[in-house]
Design a protein around this motif. Structure first.
Motif, PDB file in Angstrom:
ATOM      1  N   ASN A  30       5.632   0.723  -2.925  1.00  0.00           N
ATOM      2  CA  ASN A  30       4.972   0.531  -1.230  1.00  0.00           C
ATOM      3  C   ASN A  30       4.994   1.571  -0.253  1.00  0.00           C
ATOM      4  O   ASN A  30       4.217   1.909  -0.001  1.00  0.00           O
ATOM      5  N   ALA A  31       5.695   2.622  -1.148  1.00  0.00           N
ATOM      6  CA  ALA A  31       5.881   3.871   0.122  1.00  0.00           C
ATOM      7  C   ALA A  31       4.463   5.029  -0.332  1.00  0.00           C
ATOM      8  O   ALA A  31       3.966   4.983   0.152  1.00  0.00           O
ATOM      9  N   TYR A  32       3.122   4.613  -1.519  1.00  0.00           N
ATOM     10  CA  TYR A  32       2.444   4.964  -1.849  1.00  0.00           C
ATOM     11  C   TYR A  32       1.685   3.732  -1.577  1.00  0.00           C
ATOM     12  O   TYR A  32       0.134   4.121  -1.318  1.00  0.00           O
ATOM     13  N   THR A  33       1.655   2.027  -1.836  1.00  0.00           N
ATOM     14  CA  THR A  33       0.758   1.548  -1.815  1.00  0.00           C
ATOM     15  C   THR A  33       0.821   1.037  -0.566  1.00  0.00           C
ATOM     16  O   THR A  33       0.116  -0.146  -0.436  1.00  0.00           O
ATOM     17  N   GLY A  34       1.580   1.134  -0.069  1.00  0.00           N
ATOM     18  CA  GLY A  34       1.919  -0.162   0.541  1.00  0.00           C
ATOM     19  C   GLY A  34       0.729  -0.543   2.383  1.00  0.00           C
ATOM     20  O   GLY A  34       0.310   0.529   1.922  1.00  0.00           O
ATOM     21  N   LYS A  35       1.650  -1.278   3.105  1.00  0.00           N
ATOM     22  CA  LYS A  35       0.700  -1.530   4.509  1.00  0.00           C
ATOM     23  C   LYS A  35       0.946  -0.362   5.220  1.00  0.00           C
ATOM     24  O   LYS A  35      -0.418  -0.213   5.864  1.00  0.00           O
ATOM     25  N   TYR A  36       2.016   0.322   5.217  1.00  0.00           N
ATOM     26  CA  TYR A  36       1.788   1.850   5.902  1.00  0.00           C
ATOM     27  C   TYR A  36       1.913   2.760   4.845  1.00  0.00           C
ATOM     28  O   TYR A  36       2.789   3.961   5.441  1.00  0.00           O
ATOM     29  N   GLY A  37       2.017   3.140   3.716  1.00  0.00           N
ATOM     30  CA  GLY A  37       1.945   3.578   2.565  1.00  0.00           C
ATOM     31  C   GLY A  37       0.590   4.657   2.452  1.00  0.00           C
ATOM     32  O   GLY A  37       0.011   5.081   4.243  1.00  0.00           O
ATOM     33  N   LEU A  38       0.908   6.120   1.935  1.00  0.00           N
ATOM     34  CA  LEU A  38      -0.052   7.162   1.786  1.00  0.00           C
ATOM     35  C   LEU A  38      -1.625   6.688   1.717  1.00  0.00           C
ATOM     36  O   LEU A  38      -2.519   7.488   2.362  1.00  0.00           O
ATOM     37  N   ASN A  39      -1.888   5.729   1.177  1.00  0.00           N
ATOM     38  CA  ASN A  39      -2.800   4.884   0.964  1.00  0.00           C
ATOM     39  C   ASN A  39      -3.534   4.616   1.900  1.00  0.00           C
ATOM     40  O   ASN A  39      -5.505   4.481   2.438  1.00  0.00           O
ATOM     41  N   ALA A  40      -3.199   3.870   2.765  1.00  0.00           N
ATOM     42  CA  ALA A  40      -3.277   3.398   3.504  1.00  0.00           C
ATOM     43  C   ALA A  40      -3.713   4.271   5.010  1.00  0.00           C
ATOM     44  O   ALA A  40      -4.426   4.138   5.608  1.00  0.00           O
ATOM     45  N   ARG A  41      -2.866   5.255   4.773  1.00  0.00           N
ATOM     46  CA  ARG A  41      -3.007   6.836   6.298  1.00  0.00           C
ATOM     47  C   ARG A  41      -3.902   7.017   5.326  1.00  0.00           C
ATOM     48  O   ARG A  41      -4.594   7.554   6.677  1.00  0.00           O
ATOM     49  N   GLN A  42      -4.671   7.278   4.146  1.00  0.00           N
ATOM     50  CA  GLN A  42      -5.311   8.549   4.126  1.00  0.00           C
ATOM     51  C   GLN A  42      -7.526   6.964   4.884  1.00  0.00           C
ATOM     52  O   GLN A  42      -8.011   7.308   4.878  1.00  0.00           O
ATOM     53  N   GLU A  43      -7.060   5.503   4.823  1.00  0.00           N
ATOM     54  CA  GLU A  43      -7.732   4.834   4.716  1.00  0.00           C
ATOM     55  C   GLU A  43      -8.491   5.211   6.261  1.00  0.00           C
ATOM     56  O   GLU A  43      -9.332   4.884   6.929  1.00  0.00           O
ATOM     57  N   LEU A  44      -6.811   4.785   7.185  1.00  0.00           N
ATOM     58  CA  LEU A  44      -6.356   4.716   8.702  1.00  0.00           C
ATOM     59  C   LEU A  44      -7.324   6.420   8.973  1.00  0.00           C
ATOM     60  O   LEU A  44      -8.453   6.097  10.443  1.00  0.00           O
ATOM     61  N   ASP A  45      -7.547   7.361   8.254  1.00  0.00           N
ATOM     62  CA  ASP A  45      -7.706   8.545   8.839  1.00  0.00           C
ATOM     63  C   ASP A  45      -9.741   8.813   8.868  1.00  0.00           C
ATOM     64  O   ASP A  45     -10.088   9.350   9.318  1.00  0.00           O
ATOM     65  N   GLN A  46      -9.399   7.652   7.670  1.00  0.00           N
ATOM     66  CA  GLN A  46     -11.355   7.973   7.391  1.00  0.00           C
ATOM     67  C   GLN A  46     -11.473   6.909   8.741  1.00  0.00           C
ATOM     68  O   GLN A  46     -13.092   7.205   8.316  1.00  0.00           O
ATOM     69  N   GLU A  47     -11.236   5.489   8.543  1.00  0.00           N
ATOM     70  CA  GLU A  47     -12.094   4.788   9.630  1.00  0.00           C
ATOM     71  C   GLU A  47     -11.814   5.541  11.337  1.00  0.00           C
ATOM     72  O   GLU A  47     -12.479   5.324  12.307  1.00  0.00           O
ATOM     73  N   ILE A  48     -10.564   6.462  11.572  1.00  0.00           N
ATOM     74  CA  ILE A  48     -10.485   6.903  13.070  1.00  0.00           C
ATOM     75  C   ILE A  48     -11.877   8.127  12.766  1.00  0.00           C
ATOM     76  O   ILE A  48     -13.040   8.610  13.701  1.00  0.00           O
ATOM     77  N   ILE A  49     -12.294   9.316  11.606  1.00  0.00           N
ATOM     78  CA  ILE A  49     -12.761   9.782  11.761  1.00  0.00           C
ATOM     79  C   ILE A  49     -14.776   9.378  12.093  1.00  0.00           C
ATOM     80  O   ILE A  49     -15.698   9.512  12.480  1.00  0.00           O
ATOM     81  N   ALA A  50     -14.948   7.994  10.920  1.00  0.00           N
ATOM     82  CA  ALA A  50     -15.855   6.852  11.326  1.00  0.00           C
ATOM     83  C   ALA A  50     -16.036   6.637  13.237  1.00  0.00           C
ATOM     84  O   ALA A  50     -17.542   6.169  13.836  1.00  0.00           O
ATOM     85  N   LEU A  51     -14.751   5.757  13.644  1.00  0.00           N
ATOM     86  CA  LEU A  51     -15.532   5.487  15.143  1.00  0.00           C
ATOM     87  C   LEU A  51     -15.401   6.569  15.558  1.00  0.00           C
ATOM     88  O   LEU A  51     -15.305   6.325  16.766  1.00  0.00           O
TER      89      LEU A  51
END
Length: 105
Positions: A30-51
């Motif tokens: 869950n720390a890797y794939t969960g809602k607040y995990g590492l993958n989710a953080r990378q997706e949020l970073d990409q969304e922040i850049i796009a926005l």
């Protein structure tokens, strides 16, 4: 020969270690794939850049629009801008203008 008490204590210890390993594995996954995990953080970073880039584009568009509107204000009207807008809205052309007809096909 292993007695029942000894076998029971070995199996109890093995069961406890297995349960502890399963719990640690669950939280690790869950720390890797969960809602607040590492993958989710990378997706949020990409969304922040796009926005952020979209926000910059929208700010530029707004500044351009505000600049065009300021040219049409009554206190300091730009004659060229007024002429352009009047021709566009009335669909008139100056006799000295060059008009190019484009086929819609």
């Amino acid at each position: 020969m292993v007695t029942r008490a000894r076998l029971k204590s070995i199996l109890t210890g093995l069961a406890l270690y297995t349960i502890a390993a399963a719990i640690v594995g669950y939280f690790g996954i869950n720390a890797y794939t969960g809602k607040y995990g590492l993958n989710a953080r990378q997706e949020l970073d990409q969304e922040i850049i796009a926005l952020t880039s979209e926000l910059a584009r929208l700010k530029r568009e707004r500044a351009e629009g505000e600049q065009r509107v300021s040219l049409l204000r009554a206190d300091k009207i730009d004659p060229d801008m007024l002429d352009e807008r009047a021709r566009y809205q009335l669909q008139y052309v100056n006799p000295h203008d060059l008009v190019r007809m484009i086929n819609q096909n």
